[in-house]
Design a protein around this motif. Structure first.
Motif, short mmCIF file in Angstrom:
data_model
loop_
_atom_site.label_atom_id
_atom_site.label_comp_id
_atom_site.label_asym_id
_atom_site.label_seq_id
_atom_site.Cartn_x
_atom_site.Cartn_y
_atom_site.Cartn_z
N GLN A 6 17.02 -3.01 -12.87
CA GLN A 6 17.18 -1.73 -12.58
C GLN A 6 15.97 -0.81 -13.13
O GLN A 6 15.96 -0.91 -14.38
CB GLN A 6 18.50 -1.33 -13.09
N LYS A 7 15.62 -0.02 -12.22
CA LYS A 7 14.58 0.92 -12.63
C LYS A 7 14.95 2.54 -12.49
O LYS A 7 15.75 2.77 -11.45
CB LYS A 7 13.39 0.87 -11.80
N TYR A 8 14.96 2.99 -13.52
CA TYR A 8 15.38 4.37 -13.45
C TYR A 8 14.21 5.36 -13.56
O TYR A 8 13.37 5.35 -14.65
CB TYR A 8 16.31 4.78 -14.57
N ARG A 150 -0.19 6.58 -11.04
CA ARG A 150 1.11 7.57 -10.95
C ARG A 150 2.30 6.93 -10.17
O ARG A 150 1.94 6.29 -9.28
CB ARG A 150 0.64 9.04 -10.51
N GLY A 151 3.53 7.07 -10.60
CA GLY A 151 4.73 6.44 -9.89
C GLY A 151 4.60 4.67 -9.99
O GLY A 151 5.05 4.11 -9.48
N GLY A 152 3.64 4.54 -10.99
CA GLY A 152 3.49 3.03 -11.15
C GLY A 152 4.84 2.22 -11.80
O GLY A 152 4.85 1.01 -11.69
N SER A 153 5.71 2.76 -12.35
CA SER A 153 6.89 2.22 -12.73
C SER A 153 7.85 1.48 -11.65
O SER A 153 8.51 0.45 -11.96
CB SER A 153 7.67 2.86 -13.79
N ASP A 154 7.68 2.09 -10.59
CA ASP A 154 8.29 1.02 -9.47
C ASP A 154 7.63 -0.20 -9.39
O ASP A 154 8.24 -1.17 -9.03
CB ASP A 154 8.08 2.05 -8.07
N THR A 155 6.32 -0.15 -9.25
CA THR A 155 5.69 -1.47 -9.19
C THR A 155 5.95 -2.17 -10.51
O THR A 155 6.07 -3.57 -10.30
CB THR A 155 4.13 -1.34 -9.28
MG MG Z 1 8.61 7.96 -9.19
#
Ligand code: MG
Ligand code: ASP
Length: 409
Positions: A6-8, A150-155
């Motif tokens: 799960q990613k928050y 940026r936004g890398g935690s989705d990956t």
């Molecule tokens: Mg994001």
């Protein structure tokens, strides 16, 4: 029992109150008997704040040092969530990217994940603990901290799910799923229960910024089942699936659009081999990406007109380059227009339904919207229209292809 990653995102962990809410949600999954790995972003605004601090010292800080700084945002949230989980009676352990050994290349600020050592995570899960991992960061072969862009935690989340062969990767965010189009433009936009990876890539790259596009590519490549859902309410969200037949039997799944377009035209260039290359070569050399291209049929005079689109940020530079090229080619004139937008129909249903393009053009014509350019691919039809028609165009097509939410919900 399933293994779920799960990613928050930042807004989901933006305050102590929100962190407690995430802990409660995680605990509910654990109580149902699932093994849970949590991947976190920094608190919303934190990465920007850290960047701002760096810029007060140096306009262009050393990328290595920037990574040491930016990675701290996620280190704060993983520790706080682990504490909140412990407070609910749910044993948890936090890990930085380096501690897990998320190995990346050394391209600081935009590193790519090479390998993940899942052993330690597995051992914790088997011991009945929730594992909380910092997103957006890794470590290179020298042991230096890297970040993924940026936004890398989705990956990060998708890569960790792939390494663990998780049953599902759930991306919790501040929207409750993927919509047929941006609800800010069309309030009748409807949440999709399912969408295919191919469609999601088109929707993401065309400006529906729900997920970092690299994470979708990654999930497609490693076949990680991905779900987008809200951390603010309950609901099933949107499942991004591999099976086309599982998708609703619609001709069109969604409408994407982009406001960041500009077009350039060179009139009266000689109609002979090598001209397209002469026009676009210098544009490519300047690292400017070209999207749509149209070349007209030559008239008697054996000259032709050539039009292409670029990102609006590149417009001024592209125009300058094109003027030089046009002069060298003896072309008649260069025209440019930065007040255009692109609207695209996306859907795997296009493969099995004929006449989508003509239906699209008829609907736009009925509203008096002039189409300036057209391009198609297997699951997408895009048109360029004047900027002032964006809202009307999107709403017209949303209605014409039966995407509107019915009045009842
Ligand atoms: Mg994001
Ligand atoms: N904190 C990082 C960012 O703001 C990574 C992420 O949130 O995905 O870009």
């Amino acid at each position: 029992m399933a293994l779920i990653v799960q990613k928050y995102g930042g807004t989901s962990v933006g305050s102590i109150e929100r962190i407690h809410a995430v802990a409660d949600r995680v605990k509910r999954w654990v109580d149902q008997g699932h093994q849970i790995v949590v991947v976190l972003s920094a608190m919303s605004g934190e990465t920007d704040r850290l960047l701002g601090l760096a810029k007060q010292i140096q306009e262009r800080p050393e990328p290595r040092e920037l990574d040491v700084l930016l990675s701290t945002g996620e280190q704060v949230t993983i520790a706080l969530l682990s504490m909140a989980l412990a407070a609910t009676g749910c044993p948890a352990r936090s890990y930085t990217g380096g501690q897990v050994h998320i190995l990346t290349d050394s391209a600081h600020n935009k590193a790519r994940i090479r390998d993940i050592d899942a052993a330690r995570v597995r051992a914790d899960l088997d011991a009945g603990r929730v594992v909380v991992i910092a997103g957006f960061q890794g470590i290179d072969e020298q042991g230096d901290i890297t970040t993924l862009g940026r936004g890398g935690s989705d990956t990060s989340a998708v890569a960790i799910a792939a390494a663990l062969k998780a049953d599902e990767c759930q991306i919790y965010t501040d929207v409750d799923g993927v919509y047929t189009t941006d609800p800010r433009v069309e309030p009748k936009a409807r949440k999709l229960a399912r969408i295919t990876f191919e469609e999601m890539l088109e929707m993401a790259s065309l400006g529906s910024k729900v997920l970092q596009i690299r994470s979708v590519e990654f999930a497609g490549k490693y076949r990680v089942p991905l779900r987008v859902l809200s951390s603010f309410d309950e609901g099933e969200g949107t499942l991004i699936t591999f099976e086309e037949d599982a998708v609703e039997d619609a001709k069109i799944s969604g409408i994407a659009f982009s406001r960041d377009e500009a077009k350039l035209t060179v009139l009266g260039v000689p109609d002979q081999p090598g001209v397209a290359h002469q026009i676009l070569g210098p544009i490519a050399d300047a690292n400017i990406e070209v999207d749509m291209i149209i070349q007209n049929i030559a008239d008697q005079a054996a000259t032709t007109d050539f039009t292409f689109t670029v990102h609006r940020n590149d417009y001024a530079r592209a125009l300058e380059i094109l003027q030089t090229t046009a002069h060298a080619l003896g072309a008649r004139q260069v025209l440019g227009d930065a007040r255009i937008v692109k609207i695209s129909l996306v859907g795997v249903g296009m493969r099995s339904h004929a006449g989508i393009a003509s239906q699209m053009f008829a609907s736009l014509a009925k509203e008096g919207i002039n189409i300036r350019m057209i391009s198609t691919s297997e699951i997408k039809i895009s048109v360029v229209v004047d900027e002032k028609y964006l809202e009307l165009g999107v709403r017209t097509l949303h209605d014409a292809f039966g995407l509107d939410r019915d009045g009842s919900d």
